[in-house]
Design an enzyme around this catalytic site. Structure first.
Site, PDB file in Angstrom:
ATOM      1  N   GLU A 132     -19.812   4.632  -2.170  1.00  0.00           N
ATOM      2  CA  GLU A 132     -19.778   4.195  -3.566  1.00  0.00           C
ATOM      3  C   GLU A 132     -19.374   2.737  -3.711  1.00  0.00           C
ATOM      4  OE1 GLU A 132     -18.292   8.400  -5.441  1.00  0.00           O
ATOM      5  OE2 GLU A 132     -17.272   6.548  -5.946  1.00  0.00           O
ATOM      6  N   CYS A 185      -5.147  12.273  -0.612  1.00  0.00           N
ATOM      7  CA  CYS A 185      -4.245  12.124  -1.765  1.00  0.00           C
ATOM      8  C   CYS A 185      -4.664  13.151  -2.823  1.00  0.00           C
ATOM      9  CB  CYS A 185      -4.312  10.706  -2.331  1.00  0.00           C
ATOM     10  SG  CYS A 185      -3.771   9.480  -1.140  1.00  0.00           S
ATOM     11  N   CYS A 211     -12.381   6.138  -7.883  1.00  0.00           N
ATOM     12  CA  CYS A 211     -12.610   6.271  -6.458  1.00  0.00           C
ATOM     13  C   CYS A 211     -13.206   7.611  -6.033  1.00  0.00           C
ATOM     14  CB  CYS A 211     -11.244   6.059  -5.811  1.00  0.00           C
ATOM     15  SG  CYS A 211     -11.189   6.316  -4.077  1.00  0.00           S
ATOM     16  N   CYS A 242     -12.489  10.054   3.030  1.00  0.00           N
ATOM     17  CA  CYS A 242     -11.185   9.535   3.470  1.00  0.00           C
ATOM     18  C   CYS A 242     -10.392  10.699   4.051  1.00  0.00           C
ATOM     19  CB  CYS A 242     -10.433   8.917   2.306  1.00  0.00           C
ATOM     20  SG  CYS A 242      -8.808   8.251   2.759  1.00  0.00           S
ATOM     21  N   CYS A 296     -16.121  -3.557  -6.418  1.00  0.00           N
ATOM     22  CA  CYS A 296     -15.186  -2.647  -5.754  1.00  0.00           C
ATOM     23  C   CYS A 296     -15.971  -1.925  -4.647  1.00  0.00           C
ATOM     24  CB  CYS A 296     -14.656  -1.667  -6.793  1.00  0.00           C
ATOM     25  SG  CYS A 296     -13.620  -0.383  -6.103  1.00  0.00           S
ATOM     26  N   CYS A 330      -7.095  12.190  -5.819  1.00  0.00           N
ATOM     27  CA  CYS A 330      -8.242  11.330  -5.508  1.00  0.00           C
ATOM     28  C   CYS A 330      -9.457  12.158  -5.100  1.00  0.00           C
ATOM     29  CB  CYS A 330      -7.852  10.372  -4.379  1.00  0.00           C
ATOM     30  SG  CYS A 330      -9.226   9.387  -3.767  1.00  0.00           S
TER      31      CYS A 330
HETATM   32  N1  SAH Z   1      -7.285   4.036   0.318  1.00  0.00           N
HETATM   33  C1  SAH Z   1      -6.876   2.858  -0.362  1.00  0.00           C
HETATM   34  C2  SAH Z   1      -7.991   2.164  -1.116  1.00  0.00           C
HETATM   35  C3  SAH Z   1      -8.981   3.045  -1.801  1.00  0.00           C
HETATM   36  S1  SAH Z   1      -8.321   3.979  -3.147  1.00  0.00           S
HETATM   37  C4  SAH Z   1      -5.702   3.160  -1.275  1.00  0.00           C
HETATM   38  O1  SAH Z   1      -5.373   4.319  -1.435  1.00  0.00           O
HETATM   39  O2  SAH Z   1      -5.119   2.207  -1.774  1.00  0.00           O
HETATM   40  C5  SAH Z   1      -8.244   2.709  -4.377  1.00  0.00           C
HETATM   41  C6  SAH Z   1      -7.288   2.981  -5.519  1.00  0.00           C
HETATM   42  O3  SAH Z   1      -7.797   4.031  -6.375  1.00  0.00           O
HETATM   43  C7  SAH Z   1      -5.918   3.450  -5.052  1.00  0.00           C
HETATM   44  O4  SAH Z   1      -4.888   2.726  -5.691  1.00  0.00           O
HETATM   45  C8  SAH Z   1      -5.927   4.896  -5.475  1.00  0.00           C
HETATM   46  O5  SAH Z   1      -4.647   5.382  -5.612  1.00  0.00           O
HETATM   47  C9  SAH Z   1      -6.722   4.840  -6.765  1.00  0.00           C
HETATM   48  N2  SAH Z   1      -7.191   6.137  -7.245  1.00  0.00           N
HETATM   49  C10 SAH Z   1      -7.694   7.156  -6.561  1.00  0.00           C
HETATM   50  N3  SAH Z   1      -7.971   8.203  -7.358  1.00  0.00           N
HETATM   51  C11 SAH Z   1      -7.625   7.824  -8.601  1.00  0.00           C
HETATM   52  C12 SAH Z   1      -7.651   8.469  -9.874  1.00  0.00           C
HETATM   53  N4  SAH Z   1      -8.104   9.712 -10.020  1.00  0.00           N
HETATM   54  N5  SAH Z   1      -7.196   7.800 -10.952  1.00  0.00           N
HETATM   55  C13 SAH Z   1      -6.748   6.518 -10.825  1.00  0.00           C
HETATM   56  N6  SAH Z   1      -6.700   5.859  -9.661  1.00  0.00           N
HETATM   57  C14 SAH Z   1      -7.128   6.505  -8.551  1.00  0.00           C
HETATM   58 FE1  SF4 Z   2      -7.889   7.891   0.650  1.00  0.00          FE
HETATM   59 FE2  SF4 Z   2      -8.185   8.226  -1.973  1.00  0.00          FE
HETATM   60 FE3  SF4 Z   2      -5.764   8.325  -0.880  1.00  0.00          FE
HETATM   61 FE4  SF4 Z   2      -7.056   5.958  -1.038  1.00  0.00          FE
HETATM   62  S1  SF4 Z   2      -6.352   7.212  -2.749  1.00  0.00           S
HETATM   63  S2  SF4 Z   2      -5.948   6.829   0.727  1.00  0.00           S
HETATM   64  S3  SF4 Z   2      -9.168   6.688  -0.724  1.00  0.00           S
HETATM   65  S4  SF4 Z   2      -7.447   9.749  -0.465  1.00  0.00           S
END
Ligand code: SAH
Ligand code: SF4
Length: 360
Positions: free
Chosen positions: A106, A130, A348, A126, A119, A133
């Site tokens: 993406e 998390c 994301c 991944c 972005c 996410c």
């Molecule tokens: N893995 C890295 C970069 C990719 S994620 C990281 O975690 O920083 C990029 C950003 O998107 C991160 O700050 C992550 O916490 C945020 N993100 C992921 N899912 C999200 C959601 N549902 N709402 C808001 N931010 C989100």
């Molecule tokens: Fe991976 Fe999503 Fe966590 Fe970033 S926020 S580390 S992309 S699982």
């Protein structure tokens, strides 16, 4: 609005050839030497690949015919296939690319006043899972090569012109510091004056907090910006959101950030997603203030972007503002980041995860 079309047809016939996309200048110089050419010829190929975006060796007119034929025989331009493009009401555009092995990637283009931010993803999926996410729910499908990371930006320029974006953030799918070698090669090409020529300070690497990777960036004297996805100010809450917090606890993470800011003499950006009723109380404000005391940073507060099937609650804009106002007198540079492209699932991994769910 959905506009399915392909900008780059994949060349399935040439799978056995070596992909030249993502080669750095030194690699191309090396290649030219092996072809009996002067090293500087590598710089010319570099220019064709990343500035001119010429994906036909036979049209690289400053190379001899023999060199062009040799390159054409052994190398290929493995470019991304655009599967889907969604345009949000606020102008945010989301792209779903497909790699030659079929894995999804993406990319999001976010216009804003004086800047447009691209972005980009660094992995398909991944491994870190998390809880909030969408990408995390997919698991890791594959690391992106330098060519696939840079290829997203080349694809955008190909489609919209060379000044389509001013800034780049690695905040798409994946964890940059778990694909660090490829990310560093891509960063080199992105920021190189004779590559994509994006100012180093206009590129941000976002990490969930991988200490060894942050230390390596510090030791390399990273010129680009670093963002840390913190999201919780206590170890207990952070572990509930991010399993990776068990491997790199808050104390050692803060120690690493201090090291990073000392070494690079730059601030780090702290990302804090606000989840209603989870990390938005006065206690959280105090814990965050204590945690970040003395760390040169700026703080971005943003609302959780709802992901289908997850129980977290998105706070209202007013609640986000109220939280930021409580934080502001206690910590430096607190900013509220507005969600963009929520109607096209611009958070994301949302698009690719949906697609995967449908396939399953
Ligand atoms: N893995 C890295 C970069 C990719 S994620 C990281 O975690 O920083 C990029 C950003 O998107 C991160 O700050 C992550 O916490 C945020 N993100 C992921 N899912 C999200 C959601 N549902 N709402 C808001 N931010 C989100
Ligand atoms: Fe991976 Fe999503 Fe966590 Fe970033 S926020 S580390 S992309 S699982």
């Amino acid at each position: 609005m959905t506009l399915p079309f392909n900008v780059f047809p994949l060349n399935y016939m040439s799978m056995k050839k070596i992909n030249i996309m993502g080669y750095t200048q030194p690699q191309l110089e090396e290649l030219m030497l092996t072809l009996g050419q002067k090293a500087y010829k590598g710089g010319q190929v570099y220019n064709w690949l990343y500035k001119v975006r010429q994906y036909d060796f036979n049209k690289m007119t400053d190379l001899t015919k023999e060199v062009r034929q040799r390159l054409d025989k052994d190398y290929v331009f493995d470019l991304l296939e655009l599967e889907k493009e969604l345009v949000s009401q606020d102008g945010t555009r989301k792209f779903l690319f497909r790699l030659s092995d079929g894995n999804p990637v993406e990319t999001v283009l976010i216009p804003g006043g004086d800047r447009t931010t691209a972005c980009i993803s660094v992995q398909s999926g991944c491994a870190l899972g998390c809880r909030f996410c969408a990408t995390g729910s997919m698991g890791l499908l594959c690391d992106l090569t330098p060519g696939e990371i840079v290829g997203q930006l080349l694809g955008l320029r190909e489609r919209f012109g060379s000044d389509v974006f001013t800034n780049v953030v690695m905040m798409g799918m994946g964890e940059p510091l778990l694909n660090l070698d490829n990310v560093l090669k891509a960063l080199d090409i992105i920021t190189d004056e004779t590559g994509l020529c994006v100012g180093a300070r206009k590129v941000t690497i976002s990490t969930s907090g991988i200490n060894p990777g942050i230390r390596k960036l510090a030791d390399l004297g990273l010129k680009s910006r670093l963002a840390l996805s913190l999201h919780a100010a206590t170890q207990e809450k952070r572990e509930q959101l991010m399993p990776v917090a068990r491997s790199y606890d808050l104390d050692s993470l803060m120690e690493t950030l201090r090291y990073y800011t000392r070494k690079t003499k730059s601030r780090v950006t702290i990302e804090y997603i606000l989840f209603k009723g989870f990390n938005d109380s006065m206690e959280d404000v105090k814990a965050l203030t204590r945690l970040l005391q003395g760390i040169p940073c700026k703080i971005n507060i943003l609302a959780y972007n709802p992901v289908e099937g997850l129980d977290f609650i998105r706070p209202t804009d007013e609640e986000v503002d109220a939280f930021a106002r409580k934080l502001y007198p206690r910590l430096p540079a607190v900013m509220v980041r507005k969600s963009r492209g929520t109607d096209v699932n611009a958070a994301c991994g949302q698009l690719a995860a949906q697609r995967q769910m449908r396939r399953n």
